[in-house]
Design an enzyme around this catalytic site. Structure first.
Site, PDB file in Angstrom:
ATOM      1  N   ASP A  16       0.773  -1.360  -0.187  1.00 44.18           N
ATOM      2  CA  ASP A  16       0.068   0.043   0.188  1.00 44.18           C
ATOM      3  C   ASP A  16       0.793   1.192   0.114  1.00 44.18           C
ATOM      4  O   ASP A  16       1.493   1.437   0.956  1.00 44.18           O
ATOM      5  CB  ASP A  16      -0.817  -0.021   1.242  1.00 44.18           C
ATOM      6  N   ASP A 111      -2.982   2.435  -5.825  1.00 45.39           N
ATOM      7  CA  ASP A 111      -1.928   2.455  -5.097  1.00 45.39           C
ATOM      8  C   ASP A 111      -1.721   1.012  -4.129  1.00 45.39           C
ATOM      9  O   ASP A 111      -1.096   1.075  -3.087  1.00 45.39           O
ATOM     10  CB  ASP A 111      -1.949   3.579  -4.126  1.00 45.39           C
ATOM     11  N   GLU A 112      -2.442   0.245  -4.288  1.00 49.93           N
ATOM     12  CA  GLU A 112      -2.662  -1.092  -3.638  1.00 49.93           C
ATOM     13  C   GLU A 112      -2.723  -2.338  -4.310  1.00 49.93           C
ATOM     14  O   GLU A 112      -3.445  -2.391  -5.210  1.00 49.93           O
ATOM     15  CB  GLU A 112      -4.123  -0.655  -2.467  1.00 49.93           C
TER      16      GLU A 112
HETATM   17 MG   LIG Z   1      -2.342   3.926   0.156  1.00 53.29          MG
END
Ligand SMILES: [Mg+2]
Length: 371
Positions: A16, A111-112
């Site tokens: 993350d 983003d993960e």
């Molecule tokens: Mg994040």
């Protein structure tokens, strides 16, 4: 012999990025560095914060918070518009880094992602070493930081990545999972929102160990489908594979209110907030859809949905907002209070040929924040 123990353990990493949008802005624009920054929202108090920099978080500014509230908490907060093209580009580079180690990648958002490194392409073997290598590559090549959680299932890996943010790496091995889940406060359970957490506490459930006292039926009675899931998870069972082929069919956001609402103006404000979140998600996932759905859950838990299909693909946040309000206006709200609203866009462009890059979150997409 116990079958569960016989199965070879998976090696799962959850990566993350830290305050992703805000970190990219601070990286690219030196004037934002070291400053409380909100990506999304506006200094005139309108709109919603998509991501707050860590400097802003110190003041309590959070994702999905209205700009107005954010400014009350942090009057010198800086605002900048999201640059989705830039985030997508970074996201592709991160994805490329992941793919050096495994092809079993399940992105949850820009983003993960979950990675299954049970077998890794570089024959490193240790999931912790792979997580370190990925973090290093992200730092050295992209000048950004990520946090990693390493475990034998997705649920624990995801919670683990959140433990030492930013720039963290947390490993929770098989022997640690049960005590870890037992000691975990209920609000830390991924998927437990503020309303569910309150409900749990009212029932005297504060930690994972408390949840364990309830039977599967009791859990389901109180918390529905997710209750059943939590029954499994608190015992360390999570067999969901890392799914590299999941394609989203819809993108939405919903909110359960702390107090049921019957004021139409307040409801409109809520719909506006949800429209902005959905619009931002459509953007980051490169999606355009034709069908808008409004979900309304009343105080008695009865639920209805109303949909509208446009002739053209929706590309405008205002269109989502105004039509969702239209759908609400057509519902008879006389003598009714609303406990939950949801806004969803589906019927996506070119669904079949969609490049498998941006996929829907499996279980709790609606509650995901752009952290
Ligand atoms: Mg994040």
């Amino acid at each position: 012999m116990n079958n569960a123990e016989e199965k070879p353990k998976r090696k799962i990493i959850h990566i993350d990025m830290d305050a992703f949008y805000a970190s990219v802005e601070q990286r690219d624009f030196p004037e934002f560095r070291g400053k409380p920054l909100a990506v999304g929202g506006s200094p005139d108090g309108r709109g919603v914060v998509a991501t707050a920099s860590y400097e802003a978080r110190k003041f309590g500014v959070r994702s999905a918070m209205s700009s107005k509230t954010a400014l009350q908490l942090c009057p010198h907060l800086l605002f900048t518009k999201p640059r989705f093209e830039a985030y997508k580009e970074v996201s592709q580079k991160i994805r490329e880094i992941f793919s050096r180690y495994t092809d079993l990648i399940e992105p949850l958002s820009l983003d993960e992602a979950y990675l299954d490194v049970s077998e890794d392409k570089m024959n490193i073997g240790s999931a912790i070493d792979i997580a370190k290598a990925i973090k290093d590559a992200i730092k050295n090549e992209l000048n950004l930081t990520a946090s990693a959680g390493v475990s034998v299932n997705k649920f624990v890996a995801k919670i683990a990545s959140d433990i030492n943010k930013p720039d963290g790496l947390t490993f929770i091995g098989p022997s640690k999972i049960i005590p870890f889940m037992e000691a975990l406060p209920v609000e830390k359970f991924f998927g437990v929102g503020k309303v569910t957490a309150l409900k749990m506490k009212n029932l005297g459930l504060f930690y994972g160990s408390d949840l364990k006292k309830l039977s599967e039926n009791e859990m389901q009675k109180h918390f529905g489908k997710t209750g059943k899931f939590f029954y499994q998870i608190v015992r360390g069972f999570d067999d969901r594979p890392v799914n590299a082929n999941r394609i989203s069919k819809s993108i939405g956001a919903e909110d359960t209110f702390e107090n049921d609402i019957d004021d139409i103006e307040v409801l409109k404000k809520e719909i506006e907030k949800l429209s902005i979140i959905v619009y931002n998600r459509l953007n980051v996932k490169n999606k355009e859809g034709k069908t808008l759905t409004l979900k309304v859950k009343f105080s008695d838990f009865s639920q209805i949905t109303r949909s509208y299909t446009f002739i053209n693909y929706v590309t405008d946040q205002k269109v989502i907002f105004e039509n969702a309000v239209e759908l609400l206006n057509k519902i008879d709200l006389e003598n009714k209070k609303i406990r939950l609203l949801g806004v969803t866009i589906s019927n996506f462009y070119n669904e079949e040929n969609d490049i498998i890059t941006f996929r829907q979150l499996n279980l709790f997409d609606d509650f995901e924040e752009a952290d």
